[in-house]
Scaffold this active site. Sequence first.
Site, PDB file in Angstrom:
ATOM      1  N   SER A  20      14.750  -5.076 -61.897  1.00 15.94           N
ATOM      2  CA  SER A  20      14.442  -3.702 -62.286  1.00 15.94           C
ATOM      3  C   SER A  20      13.289  -3.635 -63.284  1.00 15.94           C
ATOM      4  O   SER A  20      13.173  -4.456 -64.184  1.00 15.94           O
ATOM      5  CB  SER A  20      15.680  -3.060 -62.914  1.00 15.94           C
ATOM      6  OG  SER A  20      15.373  -1.765 -63.370  1.00 15.94           O
ATOM      7  N   GLY A  39       9.923   0.863 -72.596  1.00  9.41           N
ATOM      8  CA  GLY A  39      10.676   2.039 -73.019  1.00  9.41           C
ATOM      9  C   GLY A  39      11.226   2.832 -71.862  1.00  9.41           C
ATOM     10  O   GLY A  39      11.388   4.055 -71.941  1.00  9.41           O
ATOM     11  N   CYS A  41      19.642  -2.510 -71.704  1.00 11.46           N
ATOM     12  CA  CYS A  41      18.265  -2.525 -72.191  1.00 11.46           C
ATOM     13  C   CYS A  41      18.297  -2.701 -73.703  1.00 11.46           C
ATOM     14  O   CYS A  41      18.961  -1.942 -74.407  1.00 11.46           O
ATOM     15  CB  CYS A  41      17.525  -1.237 -71.841  1.00 11.46           C
ATOM     16  SG  CYS A  41      15.860  -1.218 -72.525  1.00 11.46           S
ATOM     17  N   LYS A  54      24.745  -4.211 -64.823  1.00  7.05           N
ATOM     18  CA  LYS A  54      23.808  -5.194 -65.378  1.00  7.05           C
ATOM     19  C   LYS A  54      24.071  -5.362 -66.857  1.00  7.05           C
ATOM     20  O   LYS A  54      23.977  -4.409 -67.630  1.00  7.05           O
ATOM     21  CB  LYS A  54      22.361  -4.754 -65.147  1.00  7.05           C
ATOM     22  CG  LYS A  54      21.344  -5.769 -65.673  1.00  7.05           C
ATOM     23  CD  LYS A  54      19.953  -5.416 -65.206  1.00  7.05           C
ATOM     24  CE  LYS A  54      18.918  -6.384 -65.749  1.00  7.05           C
ATOM     25  NZ  LYS A  54      17.555  -6.001 -65.330  1.00  7.05           N
ATOM     26  N   ASN A 106      19.891  -9.084 -68.783  1.00  6.46           N
ATOM     27  CA  ASN A 106      18.701  -8.308 -69.084  1.00  6.46           C
ATOM     28  C   ASN A 106      17.853  -9.110 -70.082  1.00  6.46           C
ATOM     29  O   ASN A 106      18.201 -10.239 -70.413  1.00  6.46           O
ATOM     30  CB  ASN A 106      19.116  -6.963 -69.694  1.00  6.46           C
ATOM     31  CG  ASN A 106      18.115  -5.853 -69.379  1.00  6.46           C
ATOM     32  OD1 ASN A 106      16.914  -6.024 -69.544  1.00  6.46           O
ATOM     33  ND2 ASN A 106      18.607  -4.727 -68.915  1.00  6.46           N
ATOM     34  N   GLY A 121      11.476 -13.932 -68.899  1.00  8.00           N
ATOM     35  CA  GLY A 121      10.753 -15.090 -68.384  1.00  8.00           C
ATOM     36  C   GLY A 121      11.397 -16.408 -68.766  1.00  8.00           C
ATOM     37  O   GLY A 121      12.532 -16.453 -69.247  1.00  8.00           O
ATOM     38  N   GLY A 150      16.905 -13.729 -65.017  1.00  3.00           N
ATOM     39  CA  GLY A 150      16.374 -14.185 -66.295  1.00  3.00           C
ATOM     40  C   GLY A 150      15.606 -15.476 -66.139  1.00  3.00           C
ATOM     41  O   GLY A 150      16.202 -16.545 -66.024  1.00  3.00           O
ATOM     42  N   GLY A 162      11.479 -11.104 -62.326  1.00  6.50           N
ATOM     43  CA  GLY A 162      10.467 -10.133 -62.705  1.00  6.50           C
ATOM     44  C   GLY A 162       9.254 -10.806 -63.309  1.00  6.50           C
ATOM     45  O   GLY A 162       8.187 -10.838 -62.722  1.00  6.50           O
TER      46      GLY A 162
END
Lengths: 270, 270, 328, 328
Positions: free
Chosen positions: C47, C99, C153, C188, C215, C240, C266, C288
């Site tokens: 996401s 954000g 988040c 999540k 996350n 990362g 992750g 991601g």
Amino acid sequence: MQRNPNHTTIVTVEKVIEETPTVRTLVYSDDVMPNVLPGQFAMVWIPGVNELPMSVMISQESGKAAFTVRKHGAASTGLFNIQPGQKIGIRGPYGNSFDIKAGKLLLVGGGTGLVPMMRLITNLTPSHDVTLLIGAKTKDEVFFEDLANQLLKDNKHQVLVSTDDGSYGENGFVTDLVEKLVSENHFDGVYVCGPEKMMYKTVQSAHSRGIFVQASLERMMKCGVGICGSCCIGEDLVCHDGTIFDGEHLSKNKEFGYFHRNKAGILENY
Amino acid sequence: MQRNPNHTTIVTVEKVIEETPTVRTLVYSDDVMPNVLPGQFAMVWIPGVNELPMSVMISQESGKAAFTVRKHGAASTGLFNIQPGQKIGIRGPYGNSFDIKAGKLLLVGGGTGLVPMMRLITNLTPSHDVTLLIGAKTKDEVFFEDLANQLLKDNKHQVLVSTDDGSYGENGFVTDLVEKLVSENHFDGVYVCGPEKMMYKTVQSAHSRGIFVQASLERMMKCGVGICGSCCIGEDLVCHDGTIFDGEHLSKNKEFGYFHRNKAGILENY
Amino acid sequence: MNDTFKKGTRESNQLLYSKLGSIYTVDTNLATSIGSINLERPVMLASGILGISLDVFNRLYRSGAGAVVTKSLSTEPWEGYPNPTIFGLGGGGWINAVGLSNPGAANFAKMIEPNKDVPIVVSLVGSVPEDFEQMVKEFENCKVTAYELNLSCPHVAKVGLEVGDDPELVKQIVSSVKNTTNVPVIAKVGLGTTHYLKTVETAIDSGVDAITAINTVRAMAIDVETQRPILSNKFGGLSGTPIKPIALRCVYEISSKFDIPIIGCGGVSTWEDAIEFFLAGASAIQLGSAIGDNWIDVFSQINNGISDYMKKKNFSTIKEMVGLAKKS
Amino acid sequence: MNDTFKKGTRESNQLLYSKLGSIYTVDTNLATSIGSINLERPVMLASGILGISLDVFNRLYRSGAGAVVTKSLSTEPWEGYPNPTIFGLGGGGWINAVGLSNPGAANFAKMIEPNKDVPIVVSLVGSVPEDFEQMVKEFENCKVTAYELNLSCPHVAKVGLEVGDDPELVKQIVSSVKNTTNVPVIAKVGLGTTHYLKTVETAIDSGVDAITAINTVRAMAIDVETQRPILSNKFGGLSGTPIKPIALRCVYEISSKFDIPIIGCGGVSTWEDAIEFFLAGASAIQLGSAIGDNWIDVFSQINNGISDYMKKKNFSTIKEMVGLAKKS
Ligand SMILES: Cc1cc2nc3c(=O)[nH]c(=O)nc-3n(C[C@H](O)[C@H](O)[C@H](O)COP(=O)(O)OP(=O)(O)OC[C@H]3O[C@@H](n4cnc5c(N)ncnc54)[C@H](O)[C@@H]3O)c2cc1C
Ligand SMILES: Cc1cc2nc3c(=O)[nH]c(=O)nc-3n(C[C@H](O)[C@H](O)[C@H](O)COP(=O)(O)OP(=O)(O)OC[C@H]3O[C@@H](n4cnc5c(N)ncnc54)[C@H](O)[C@@H]3O)c2cc1C
Ligand SMILES: Cc1cc2nc3c(=O)[nH]c(=O)nc-3n(C[C@H](O)[C@H](O)[C@H](O)COP(=O)(O)O)c2cc1C
Ligand SMILES: Cc1cc2nc3c(=O)[nH]c(=O)nc-3n(C[C@H](O)[C@H](O)[C@H](O)COP(=O)(O)O)c2cc1C
Ligand code: FES
Ligand code: FES
């Protein structure tokens, strides 16, 4: 160790050149930015203010590069107001670069869209025959005309200016001039950077005649590296797949010329 | 990309050589280990069992290296029991290497302390005059004698064995033989690896006569890279500053020959 | 120097275009299932990454992504934080504080309505159960593979971890979404200020179908020249390679403690990373940040690597690998 | 290849020895104070790193460490976990599960009794207040600069985080140590299963003199070839560069919320890292993992870098930098 392009490097602005009342060029020393390819950009951090994508402007002094910024909203005004001695952060260079064709070239720049054109010019050879069109709303907003003439002094060249209000150079929209030139002359390549509508019309004029054309697009950019998605146009990410796209590709894009995404990612009309 | 020496690399044991009833050599293919310097070691992971420091043994086949392990406690027995086709993990190489002097050399190895001596031999030139002493408790525990003779076939050399019980070769402790040899002959360098007391006496014999001597030390090792501290001897970290130290340095060390640290880090007498 | 500028010499646009037209294929069975969610390939887009346009989703799917997770959507459009919103640490590490900028659930639903091909997981963020219910209803006419509730988040107040750290709220949100839709629901989770395993437990007890872990981890970077935090929001989320060993641990802990399908997330950037997550108990993975370092080719690279590994090790399905490391 | 083997060509032992004899000096004022703890230099050795012998402490001090923290000591000697106990991730990241192996407080106290020069911070680990009291008494005849209570080891049961996550226990332990000694007491916190800021608050309320943040972060690594966790303990603690942005965030959060001297710890390997921690609010830093990558030269490298930075930026003391990033 090679510099990490995604890690902000702090540079000191050494000189500020007033181009027009609303446009300034900020010169700084750096190892990397003086040698970027034409069309590449940097993410520029104005500490405490914001971070903006900026085309990397040439400097005529070796070991230096610059940004040429138009004062607009809060962020660009923050950059515009930077004084010599103040620090900004830079990361990059990002993006691809123009494919330079041999022969007769037409370069079209509107406002700060001239920045990549200046670097493009420094990458040409004396055998290039160059026509540079500078579009501006009014006489006060014309800049880089002298610089361009100077950079092109060893080339067969012409620098034409058009103003929307006719206060300087040709009268009318620069895109009308483009249409006229490409219909009357042979060009081996057309390069454009500026407001989207200007780029759209230029691409149309050239591509519809089978002339190779490339435009350097602008979209909302947050990351600059192809992670955040904010710069997408159709299935392309401007920061990573562009910023430079050619006419063939753009002609298939449903958003080019019509839509861009705002900070929330909502499509908005131009 | 260069292999990360601290990241375990899995290799397959291809061949197991029975050296004595309690000592085996495990041969495997690898890019890095065949070319380590004499004296360097690896951390060897026996999956599900333990990880142990092991000198990197030579293999006479190119592209291969080996470990020669004596069955002792649970960990070394785990390694000893590895069959061809089974996998082990290796990281390293770690540690420094012997400084090879020109001329007449005395090499002294006890048990698996012979392993670095074999690699040292392969790094010599034909002009070296080599005496190798092999110390063992009893005839059954002698190994590498033939290998050493074969490796030294182009050198002026002698390979002498001494057994504590006199069942083979000279009768008595190998250190007595060392004392005899250095008192009666000139040597340009002495190299020793084996039980600490043996190394201590050898270093004394040589260093007290001003002969250059180096010993490859063993201490409890957890990390192998100079982080955990478990291998310390005085202010030195055996894994990082050694494993090889010379006589001059060792003569000032208060722990060498007398103390080592156990798994909890407590000083224990040898 | 070379590397920095190589990006500039791009493939001709023609080539780019034809590349995009082709669809990633591989000759092994990479299918996996996360509970009742069936995917052809186990590598999903996480996401918030490139996740705001259907065209881009299509492109990613053709490049090898097994599914794409949308940017976390809220009831209203959000602009997010001002730039700088992202910072590259080098070595595959990133800190971001975008954000949760997003066009809002309604706008987004309209945009993905034409979708037929791409397995889209819709990520939702909100503060109260009603937010989530309302958003789920917006998607009634869309092909939605699953909903992923972003309870984690680490850098936006009132949503994300502030929700995930409150067990009662987690319970209400999960239950209400489960009551509103038959589409599978994923929670999540991340490292918050309460024990994430508690959040997992609560989500499971409330009927969630799967867990995505983890996350980003709350972090920051300070510029020593100007002596200020770099991100406009000061704090951001670390993603990362740096967080991979942490994420892997969480997947292993969750799979050891609960019987629930898990999506590992992750720091995945190589096929070995993906396999590690499978062995720890994940049925699929999301990535991601790796895109920032290896671009979207990372999907085919990882799929190919998994495929080769499966051949070498004689695994015929992903399932066979899931949780194997717990058996040793 | 070259790098791997360079290690082999060591300096001659003579050179090594003479190098060790010299004491690190620098021409700026690097002194700092952590509450009432005064140090000549701000870079400390973190607990558990090379920390079991007085000779080594001496060497590290001469190399530029401002103080050394001992391996965490327990009432009884502990062997720790079997190998593998440490795993290098590359890029400055490490996972360890040494398992707090240590010779026990009594043995250790005897060993450091001769110490006169080195500022030694004694790290203690235990499950109940009595453990700590007893250990502090063992050190009555030693020059101890401070005690550091390890409330945050993420991979050993019954001590470390299991203690740090229990506010009542933290209170009892800190209070009892404070009642037993006049030596300054530092609490070392980490990311546990409860909010670490709660632990900090409790420790401060109970009279602690300073905070060290952070310890390693619970993590794991799995070998894909053998399909098993690599460390014998399966779980370990992530340290080094990967955790720096997390540690920095914690220091910033603690210094924003509380008025307490802080020692930053986690992933420091360059002088820039050290400065970042100062700017975030740390009065000193600790490092460990960087030694695995840069050896003990890292102390002089960082001290020199800080010194140059201070000259360039016209700081005359470390103090002036502390917390500056919060002002922006
Ligand atoms: C690749 C690229 C190169 C550019 N080069 C130059 C240059 O050389 N000189 C120059 O003056 N300008 C350049 N721009 C435009 C510049 O980045 C800003 O968009 C512009 O200065 C307006 O910013 P603002 O903060 O004043 O606008 P605001 O008042 O904050 O916003 C007005 C509009 O500006 C645009 N904008 C704001 N932030 C961004 C952002 N991060 N990325 C993209 N668009 C944004 C949006 O459309 C926004 O709605 C470039 C943009 C791109 C994408
Ligand atoms: C640099 C180095 C190279 C070595 N090379 C070889 C070799 O080539 N062949 C060989 O057979 N042996 C070698 N050893 C010794 C080997 O590592 C083991 O110490 C030995 O095999 C005993 O292990 P164990 O598990 O059987 O002992 P255990 O029964 O577990 O313990 C017995 C003793 O062995 C020692 N030991 C155990 N684990 C370790 C460890 N991790 N590090 C150091 N000592 C340990 C301790 O003194 C311990 O008290 C080497 C040791 C070092 C330090
Ligand atoms: C730029 C960026 C934006 C993100 N936005 C979201 C988001 O909107 N919702 C969410 O659940 N996670 C978001 N994340 C977290 C990612 O989905 C993912 O959990 C995290 O980055 C770890 O995966 P990675 O290491 O592969 O990047 C974002 C991450 C990044 C880097
Ligand atoms: C091998 C090793 C052993 C450690 N042992 C301890 C310990 O005994 N007590 C403790 O408080 N922290 C211990 N730590 C944590 C460190 O003190 C430090 O908090 C952590 O490694 C982060 O710092 P770094 O990134 O500089 O290594 C250990 C870390 C490592 C790598
Ligand atoms: S600016 Fe983030 S993807 Fe292009
Ligand atoms: S084995 Fe860890 S320091 Fe030497």
